[in-house]
Design a protein around this motif. Structure first.
Motif, mmCIF file in Angstrom:
data_model
loop_
_atom_site.group_PDB
_atom_site.id
_atom_site.type_symbol
_atom_site.label_atom_id
_atom_site.label_comp_id
_atom_site.label_asym_id
_atom_site.label_seq_id
_atom_site.Cartn_x
_atom_site.Cartn_y
_atom_site.Cartn_z
ATOM 1 N N UNK A 2 0.808 -1.204 0.000
ATOM 2 C CA UNK A 2 0.000 0.000 0.000
ATOM 3 C C UNK A 2 0.852 1.269 0.000
ATOM 4 N N UNK A 3 2.117 1.136 -0.279
ATOM 5 C CA UNK A 3 2.972 2.313 -0.292
ATOM 6 C C UNK A 3 3.543 2.644 1.063
ATOM 7 N N UNK A 4 3.429 1.717 2.038
ATOM 8 C CA UNK A 4 3.945 1.962 3.377
ATOM 9 C C UNK A 4 5.361 1.423 3.503
ATOM 10 N N UNK A 5 5.959 0.951 2.393
ATOM 11 C CA UNK A 5 7.188 0.161 2.478
ATOM 12 C C UNK A 5 8.323 0.874 3.188
ATOM 13 N N UNK A 6 8.314 2.204 3.218
ATOM 14 C CA UNK A 6 9.394 2.930 3.895
ATOM 15 C C UNK A 6 9.172 3.012 5.390
ATOM 16 N N UNK A 7 7.943 2.733 5.837
ATOM 17 C CA UNK A 7 7.641 2.942 7.260
ATOM 18 C C UNK A 7 8.045 1.761 8.117
ATOM 19 N N UNK A 8 8.504 2.089 9.320
ATOM 20 C CA UNK A 8 8.979 1.051 10.244
ATOM 21 C C UNK A 8 8.049 0.980 11.463
ATOM 22 N N UNK A 9 7.648 -0.233 11.795
ATOM 23 C CA UNK A 9 6.826 -0.414 12.994
ATOM 24 C C UNK A 9 7.544 -1.370 13.944
ATOM 25 N N UNK A 10 7.533 -1.034 15.237
ATOM 26 C CA UNK A 10 8.138 -1.907 16.255
ATOM 27 C C UNK A 10 7.008 -2.530 17.068
ATOM 28 N N UNK A 11 7.058 -3.846 17.206
ATOM 29 C CA UNK A 11 5.972 -4.535 17.922
ATOM 30 C C UNK A 11 6.537 -5.293 19.122
ATOM 31 N N UNK A 12 6.117 -4.882 20.309
ATOM 32 C CA UNK A 12 6.470 -5.615 21.535
ATOM 33 C C UNK A 12 5.419 -6.711 21.731
ATOM 34 N N UNK A 13 5.872 -7.942 21.954
ATOM 35 C CA UNK A 13 4.923 -9.054 22.121
ATOM 36 C C UNK A 13 4.429 -9.585 20.783
ATOM 37 N N UNK A 14 5.186 -9.349 19.726
ATOM 38 C CA UNK A 14 4.773 -9.763 18.375
ATOM 39 C C UNK A 14 4.809 -11.259 18.140
ATOM 40 N N UNK A 15 5.421 -12.010 19.082
ATOM 41 C CA UNK A 15 5.482 -13.464 18.887
ATOM 42 C C UNK A 15 4.307 -14.178 19.538
ATOM 43 N N UNK A 16 3.442 -13.441 20.239
ATOM 44 C CA UNK A 16 2.306 -14.059 20.925
ATOM 45 C C UNK A 16 1.150 -14.337 19.974
ATOM 46 N N UNK A 24 1.654 -10.604 10.392
ATOM 47 C CA UNK A 24 1.266 -11.049 9.041
ATOM 48 C C UNK A 24 0.497 -9.931 8.322
ATOM 49 N N UNK A 25 -0.427 -9.332 9.044
ATOM 50 C CA UNK A 25 -1.273 -8.290 8.446
ATOM 51 C C UNK A 25 -0.449 -7.069 8.014
ATOM 52 N N UNK A 26 0.443 -6.630 8.911
ATOM 53 C CA UNK A 26 1.241 -5.438 8.602
ATOM 54 C C UNK A 26 2.260 -5.725 7.505
ATOM 55 N N UNK A 27 2.739 -6.972 7.449
ATOM 56 C CA UNK A 27 3.673 -7.355 6.383
ATOM 57 C C UNK A 27 2.950 -7.268 5.030
ATOM 58 N N UNK A 28 1.699 -7.698 5.000
ATOM 59 C CA UNK A 28 0.909 -7.611 3.753
ATOM 60 C C UNK A 28 0.729 -6.161 3.330
ATOM 61 N N UNK A 29 0.648 -5.273 4.324
ATOM 62 C CA UNK A 29 0.480 -3.846 4.024
ATOM 63 C C UNK A 29 1.798 -3.168 3.635
ATOM 64 N N UNK A 30 2.901 -3.899 3.720
ATOM 65 C CA UNK A 30 4.180 -3.369 3.256
ATOM 66 C C UNK A 30 5.045 -2.704 4.309
ATOM 67 N N UNK A 31 4.664 -2.797 5.604
ATOM 68 C CA UNK A 31 5.495 -2.193 6.657
ATOM 69 C C UNK A 31 6.810 -2.955 6.802
ATOM 70 N N UNK A 32 7.871 -2.245 7.176
ATOM 71 C CA UNK A 32 9.072 -2.909 7.686
ATOM 72 C C UNK A 32 8.779 -3.154 9.152
ATOM 73 N N UNK A 33 9.007 -4.378 9.606
ATOM 74 C CA UNK A 33 8.564 -4.735 10.958
ATOM 75 C C UNK A 33 9.739 -5.162 11.832
#
Ligand SMILES: NC(=O)c1ccc[n+]([C@@H]2O[C@H](COP(=O)([O-])OP(=O)(O)OC[C@H]3O[C@@H](n4cnc5c(N)ncnc54)[C@H](OP(=O)(O)O)[C@@H]3O)[C@@H](O)[C@H]2O)c1
Length: 330
Positions: A2-16, A24-33
């Protein structure tokens, strides 16, 4: 993308449980995670949720102020999914739900993070008899004090393939001929089916979070995330019993039995239920209706029945899968 490929998101507890669906959802949207985990080896399964290099795993604990500060550096958005259901040694509700949340919010404010999303829980209340619910309320306050623009989500019981709630009843139904529910009144009386819940689908939760991570209009607000239907305990166990194609006896017991059982079970390394969870169970988990919900995100809540049939099949008797079994060569 969706054009978000430059944006970075940090997720605490992302393995739960909720975290892996969100990744998975944010990866589909093109975020760097950047997934912040205590054990990167254990969380390596997350890497395949995105393209090569899209998801990185960074070791840190939310209880360590210094490691949190470096984990959020350069992030446009941060999500806090860290939570525990019972206390063990240093892993207290105070340390994880309050101090950890405060560390994350302070670090986000300092690092100039644009969006902070914090996952609390329905029933978060300073006056609750449950320490879990009190600490969830205090965690929200700690977040808002340090980062007033944070978006707070209060989900009801969350359902999905890896959930702890429906799967617990699935396991009990698989093993025991009798499965109890707990009630404050006579089981056959009006309202005798035990406390009430409004389970919300994990897909709906992550759909709402994935909108809030980049939209200013959700900033500084608190949302209750609940499903379309209210069920009492007896109905929930009956649904699981039917999905598992078992014919277990579902019996109502007074809550003091749950209290005694929990007193002994709390000492197990991974307790099935603790006295504090009995206090939460008594209250149930219903939206108050005083706060906005999934509709504020244009999401129509998914009915539990449509989803649980997809993953509770695993609790069916083995004979049901006979046709699928491969016969060994003679
Ligand atoms: N699931 C539900 O029904 C439900 C309902 C209402 C609210 N919530 C809330 O939603 C959030 C996520 O729930 P969930 O069901 O996804 O929980 P979960 O499956 O237990 O995941 C919790 C995550 O937190 C991580 N974690 C624990 N302590 C940590 C620490 N000190 N530093 C960094 N990470 C840490 C865990 O990783 P490790 O592998 O390192 O332990 C795990 O990835 C929680 O805050 C929970 O209270 C959940």
């Amino acid at each position: 993308m969706t054009g978000q490929s430059e944006k970075l998101i940090a997720i605490f507890g992302g393995s739960g449980f909720i975290g892996r669906h969100l990744v998975r959802r944010l990866a589909e949207q093109g975020w760097r995670i950047r997934v912040i985990v205590r054990d990167t080896q254990k969380a390596s399964f997350l890497k395949v949720s995105g393209r090569v290099g899209q998801i990185s795993l960074v070791p840190a604990s939310s209880t360590n102020e210094q490691s949190v500060a470096s984990a959020v550096q350069g992030a446009d958005a941060v999500v806090n999914l860290v939570g525990i259901l019972y206390e063990r040694g240093k892993r207290s509700f105070q340390a994880i739900h309050i101090n950890g949340a405060k560390n994350i919010a302070k670090a986000c404010a300092k690092a100039g993070v644009k969006h902070l999303i914090h996952i609390s829980a329905l029933g978060a209340d300073n006056a609750s008899p449950s320490k879990y619910a009190q600490s969830k309320a205090a965690g929200e306050t700690a977040i808002k004090d340090a980062f007033p623009g944070a978006t707070i989500f209060r989900p009801s019981v969350v359902l999905g393939p890896e959930d702890g709630f429906f799967n617990l009843f699935g396991r009990l139904i698989q093993i025991f001929p009798i499965v109890p529910f707990f009630t404050n009144t006579v089981p056959h009386a009006e309202g005798g089916g035990g406390p009430k819940f409004q389970p919300v689908y994990v897909g709906d939760v992550v759909a709402a979070v994935s909108q809030a991570v980049s939209d200013d209009s959700y900033a500084g607000k608190t949302y209750e995330l609940a499903g379309p239907r209210i069920y009492d305990m007896r109905e929930i166990i009956t649904i699981v019993n039917n999905e598992a194609q078992r014919k277990r006896w579902i019996i109502g017991l007074p809550f003091f039995v749950a209290g005694i059982t929990a007193f002994f079970l709390q000492f197990l390394p991974k307790p099935l239920i603790t006295p504090d969870q009995v206090k939460q169970l008594k209250i149930g988990s219903l939206a108050t209706g005083k706060l906005p919900g999934l509709d504020a995100f244009g999401i129509t809540p998914t009915a539990a029945e449509g989803v649980i049939s997809t993953y509770l099949k695993r609790y069916r008797p083995l004979q049901q899968n006979k046709r699928l079994r491969i016969k060994p060569n003679k």
